[in-house]
Scaffold this active site. Structure first.
Site, PDB file in Angstrom:
ATOM      1  N   TYR A  15      20.167  -5.608 122.842  1.00  0.00           N
ATOM      2  CA  TYR A  15      20.841  -4.623 122.197  1.00  0.00           C
ATOM      3  C   TYR A  15      20.151  -3.438 121.776  1.00  0.00           C
ATOM      4  O   TYR A  15      20.903  -2.477 121.429  1.00  0.00           O
ATOM      5  CB  TYR A  15      21.458  -5.210 120.805  1.00  0.00           C
ATOM      6  CG  TYR A  15      22.386  -6.489 121.042  1.00  0.00           C
ATOM      7  CD1 TYR A  15      23.509  -6.335 121.798  1.00  0.00           C
ATOM      8  CD2 TYR A  15      22.249  -7.705 120.784  1.00  0.00           C
ATOM      9  CE1 TYR A  15      24.633  -7.187 121.919  1.00  0.00           C
ATOM     10  CE2 TYR A  15      22.968  -8.778 121.161  1.00  0.00           C
ATOM     11  CZ  TYR A  15      24.206  -8.632 121.594  1.00  0.00           C
ATOM     12  OH  TYR A  15      25.013  -9.562 121.647  1.00  0.00           O
ATOM     13  N   HIS A  20      25.822   0.813 119.968  1.00  0.00           N
ATOM     14  CA  HIS A  20      26.306   0.120 118.856  1.00  0.00           C
ATOM     15  C   HIS A  20      25.093  -0.006 117.743  1.00  0.00           C
ATOM     16  O   HIS A  20      25.167  -0.292 116.592  1.00  0.00           O
ATOM     17  CB  HIS A  20      26.624  -1.371 119.004  1.00  0.00           C
ATOM     18  CG  HIS A  20      27.971  -1.919 118.269  1.00  0.00           C
ATOM     19  ND1 HIS A  20      28.636  -0.888 117.746  1.00  0.00           N
ATOM     20  CD2 HIS A  20      28.430  -3.024 118.138  1.00  0.00           C
ATOM     21  CE1 HIS A  20      29.565  -1.545 117.081  1.00  0.00           C
ATOM     22  NE2 HIS A  20      29.333  -2.866 117.361  1.00  0.00           N
ATOM     23  N   TYR A  64      23.820  -9.487 112.488  1.00  0.00           N
ATOM     24  CA  TYR A  64      24.785  -8.924 113.509  1.00  0.00           C
ATOM     25  C   TYR A  64      25.678  -8.178 113.011  1.00  0.00           C
ATOM     26  O   TYR A  64      25.773  -8.273 111.768  1.00  0.00           O
ATOM     27  CB  TYR A  64      25.356 -10.287 114.513  1.00  0.00           C
ATOM     28  CG  TYR A  64      24.374 -10.707 115.285  1.00  0.00           C
ATOM     29  CD1 TYR A  64      23.990 -10.221 116.610  1.00  0.00           C
ATOM     30  CD2 TYR A  64      23.649 -12.062 115.209  1.00  0.00           C
ATOM     31  CE1 TYR A  64      22.753 -10.585 117.391  1.00  0.00           C
ATOM     32  CE2 TYR A  64      22.717 -12.615 115.978  1.00  0.00           C
ATOM     33  CZ  TYR A  64      22.421 -11.944 116.864  1.00  0.00           C
ATOM     34  OH  TYR A  64      21.424 -12.512 117.908  1.00  0.00           O
ATOM     35  N   ASN A  66      28.976  -7.701 112.775  1.00  0.00           N
ATOM     36  CA  ASN A  66      30.364  -8.153 112.167  1.00  0.00           C
ATOM     37  C   ASN A  66      30.057  -8.719 110.910  1.00  0.00           C
ATOM     38  O   ASN A  66      30.902  -8.900 110.413  1.00  0.00           O
ATOM     39  CB  ASN A  66      30.955  -9.062 113.249  1.00  0.00           C
ATOM     40  CG  ASN A  66      31.567  -8.383 114.459  1.00  0.00           C
ATOM     41  OD1 ASN A  66      31.325  -7.008 114.576  1.00  0.00           O
ATOM     42  ND2 ASN A  66      32.161  -9.079 115.272  1.00  0.00           N
ATOM     43  N   ASP A  91      27.406   3.690 114.340  1.00  0.00           N
ATOM     44  CA  ASP A  91      27.855   4.400 115.488  1.00  0.00           C
ATOM     45  C   ASP A  91      29.227   4.607 115.317  1.00  0.00           C
ATOM     46  O   ASP A  91      29.958   3.912 114.758  1.00  0.00           O
ATOM     47  CB  ASP A  91      27.780   3.521 116.813  1.00  0.00           C
ATOM     48  CG  ASP A  91      28.371   2.067 116.779  1.00  0.00           C
ATOM     49  OD1 ASP A  91      29.303   2.024 117.472  1.00  0.00           O
ATOM     50  OD2 ASP A  91      27.938   1.495 115.779  1.00  0.00           O
ATOM     51  N   ASN A 112      33.972  -3.092 113.199  1.00  0.00           N
ATOM     52  CA  ASN A 112      34.004  -4.534 112.539  1.00  0.00           C
ATOM     53  C   ASN A 112      32.882  -4.474 111.458  1.00  0.00           C
ATOM     54  O   ASN A 112      32.924  -5.334 110.473  1.00  0.00           O
ATOM     55  CB  ASN A 112      33.742  -5.578 113.652  1.00  0.00           C
ATOM     56  CG  ASN A 112      34.967  -5.746 114.376  1.00  0.00           C
ATOM     57  OD1 ASN A 112      36.126  -5.664 113.991  1.00  0.00           O
ATOM     58  ND2 ASN A 112      34.792  -6.022 115.654  1.00  0.00           N
TER      59      ASN A 112
END
Length: 186
Positions: A15, A20, A64, A66, A91, A112
């Protein structure tokens, strides 16, 4: 004065340079500018910088995206920082690539990470710096888009964009929300 700046993203090398992870990328450069490194702490990578007499605590949640609110709620309480001195860097697909927009409150707009923060902080009244990543994706492909790497052309422009984001963060911590929005929001 103490501030908590939370850059949102996902942990893991897969990632690292995705859209993101714009929040992580901004805080990484801010820490580099102040010659400090992040350490792995409870629920987040953490470091502290000082700027014009302010203590600025930087976190990159390791929960993470969420579940970002879990880390932010913990660190606000741990550091005894009020929600008024919280800034979330995130973002934003609704802004063109490279645009930066600071707001004192607002909806999650379907993000989220922001939804989880709203839930755990009981409202939308916290500052956020939205980093525009554009919306160049096919219908129904939003998740693939934000989890994909920046294009080569975008990647070349990132240092300047991230530099402007960090100017805005430092202005937020010294001049305040209103003056920073007046000066930097386009």
């Amino acid at each position: 004065m103490k501030y908590l700046i939370a850059g949102l993203g996902n942990i893991g090398p897969e990632y690292e340079l995705t859209r993101h992870n714009a929040g992580f990328l901004v805080l990484d450069q801010l820490a580099d500018m102040h010659k400090t490194d992040f350490t792995t702490e409870r629920l987040a990578s953490y470091t502290e910088i000082r700027h014009k007499g302010r203590s600025i605590h930087l976190i990159k949640p390791t929960t993470y995206m969420n579940l970002s609110g879990k880390a932010i709620a913990y660190w606000l309480q741990e550091l005894k920082i009020s929600k008024e001195n919280l800034l979330v860097v995130v973002d934003e697909i609704a802004l063109p690539f490279g645009s930066l927009r600071m707001r004192g409150k607002g909806s999650s707009a379907g993000h989220n990470g922001l939804k989880n923060i709203e839930e755990l902080l009981n409202g939308q009244d916290y500052a956020r710096l939205r980093v525009g990543v554009g919306d160049n994706y096919a219908k129904g492909r939003q998740v693939d888009y934000v989890l994909s790497n920046f294009s080569q052309e975008e990647f070349k422009q990132l240092p300047e964009i991230i530099g402007r984001a960090n100017e805005m963060i430092l202005s937020y911590c010294t001049a305040g929300l209103g003056p920073t929005m007046s000066k930097y929001n386009s």
